[in-house]
Design a protein around this motif. Structure first.
Motif, PDB file in Angstrom:
ATOM      1  N   SER A  23      -9.245   1.221  -7.604  1.00  0.00           N
ATOM      2  CA  SER A  23      -9.457   0.036  -6.808  1.00  0.00           C
ATOM      3  C   SER A  23     -10.476  -0.889  -7.470  1.00  0.00           C
ATOM      4  O   SER A  23     -11.347  -0.450  -8.222  1.00  0.00           O
ATOM      5  CB  SER A  23      -9.963   0.447  -5.422  1.00  0.00           C
ATOM      6  N   THR A  90      -1.836  -5.457 -10.418  1.00  0.00           N
ATOM      7  CA  THR A  90      -0.684  -5.112  -9.591  1.00  0.00           C
ATOM      8  C   THR A  90      -0.971  -3.896  -8.717  1.00  0.00           C
ATOM      9  O   THR A  90      -1.895  -3.123  -8.978  1.00  0.00           O
ATOM     10  CB  THR A  90       0.537  -4.813 -10.470  1.00  0.00           C
ATOM     11  N   ILE A  91      -0.148  -3.717  -7.710  1.00  0.00           N
ATOM     12  CA  ILE A  91      -0.261  -2.576  -6.818  1.00  0.00           C
ATOM     13  C   ILE A  91       1.008  -1.750  -6.957  1.00  0.00           C
ATOM     14  O   ILE A  91       2.112  -2.260  -6.755  1.00  0.00           O
ATOM     15  CB  ILE A  91      -0.456  -3.019  -5.353  1.00  0.00           C
ATOM     16  N   LYS A  93       3.620   0.909  -5.723  1.00  0.00           N
ATOM     17  CA  LYS A  93       4.032   1.314  -4.387  1.00  0.00           C
ATOM     18  C   LYS A  93       5.023   2.477  -4.469  1.00  0.00           C
ATOM     19  O   LYS A  93       5.932   2.466  -5.289  1.00  0.00           O
ATOM     20  CB  LYS A  93       4.688   0.143  -3.660  1.00  0.00           C
ATOM     21  N   ALA A 105       4.427   4.202   3.325  1.00  0.00           N
ATOM     22  CA  ALA A 105       4.159   3.541   2.047  1.00  0.00           C
ATOM     23  C   ALA A 105       2.813   3.981   1.496  1.00  0.00           C
ATOM     24  O   ALA A 105       1.815   4.028   2.213  1.00  0.00           O
ATOM     25  CB  ALA A 105       4.173   2.033   2.225  1.00  0.00           C
ATOM     26  N   LYS A 107       0.144   2.866  -1.375  1.00  0.00           N
ATOM     27  CA  LYS A 107      -0.201   1.760  -2.264  1.00  0.00           C
ATOM     28  C   LYS A 107      -1.299   2.215  -3.212  1.00  0.00           C
ATOM     29  O   LYS A 107      -2.344   2.687  -2.781  1.00  0.00           O
ATOM     30  CB  LYS A 107      -0.681   0.556  -1.465  1.00  0.00           C
ATOM     31  N   ARG A 108      -1.046   2.072  -4.496  1.00  0.00           N
ATOM     32  CA  ARG A 108      -2.026   2.473  -5.511  1.00  0.00           C
ATOM     33  C   ARG A 108      -2.490   1.231  -6.267  1.00  0.00           C
ATOM     34  O   ARG A 108      -1.774   0.719  -7.134  1.00  0.00           O
ATOM     35  CB  ARG A 108      -1.414   3.468  -6.467  1.00  0.00           C
ATOM     36  N   PRO A 109      -3.679   0.739  -5.969  1.00  0.00           N
ATOM     37  CA  PRO A 109      -4.148  -0.486  -6.617  1.00  0.00           C
ATOM     38  C   PRO A 109      -4.614  -0.227  -8.045  1.00  0.00           C
ATOM     39  O   PRO A 109      -5.060   0.869  -8.383  1.00  0.00           O
ATOM     40  CB  PRO A 109      -5.318  -0.929  -5.733  1.00  0.00           C
TER      41      PRO A 109
END
Length: 124
Positions: A23, A90-91, A93, A105, A107-109
């Protein structure tokens, strides 16, 4: 990337996507501690910090110093971190299966980390 002007010599290194799967906020708290510090002081701070992001940033600082010494002939002891910033990227998903045929879902930032080394003696 190497930027070579007549008065100031600096080395800029940028980590994108692959090395920085964390993050922005987690990387930002580490980068805020090293901005404006000398190379040796930065290495000591990063080795003693308990965060996972500090290892990635430590590798970037090592790489920037190696590029500075190899490509431009700069002394690592005379350099300092003039600029360090973290930008959002980008993230990634994914979907995780849940009960009753539903999905959740994940989400991996990711983030871009930029580190710029400059020489101390050229500023005076």
């Amino acid at each position: 990337m190497i930027k070579n002007s007549s008065s100031v010599r600096e080395i800029k290194i940028l980590a994108q996507h692959t090395n920085s799967s964390m993050s922005v906020f987690k990387a930002q708290r580490v980068v805020d501690q090293i901005r404006g510090r000398s190379y040796e002081e930065t290495l000591m701070i990063l080795e003693l910090m308990p965060y996972r992001a500090s290892y990635t940033i430590l590798k970037l600082v090592y790489s920037a110093a190696a590029n500075a010494s190899h490509n431009m002939g700069l002394n690592e002891a005379d350099s300092f971190i003039s600029e360090a910033k973290v930008n959002r990227s980008t993230i990634g998903k994914k979907l995780r299966p849940r009960a009753r045929g539903r999905s959740y879902a994940i989400k991996r930032p990711t983030c871009h980390i930029t580190i710029v080394l400059k020489e101390k003696s050229k500023l005076n």
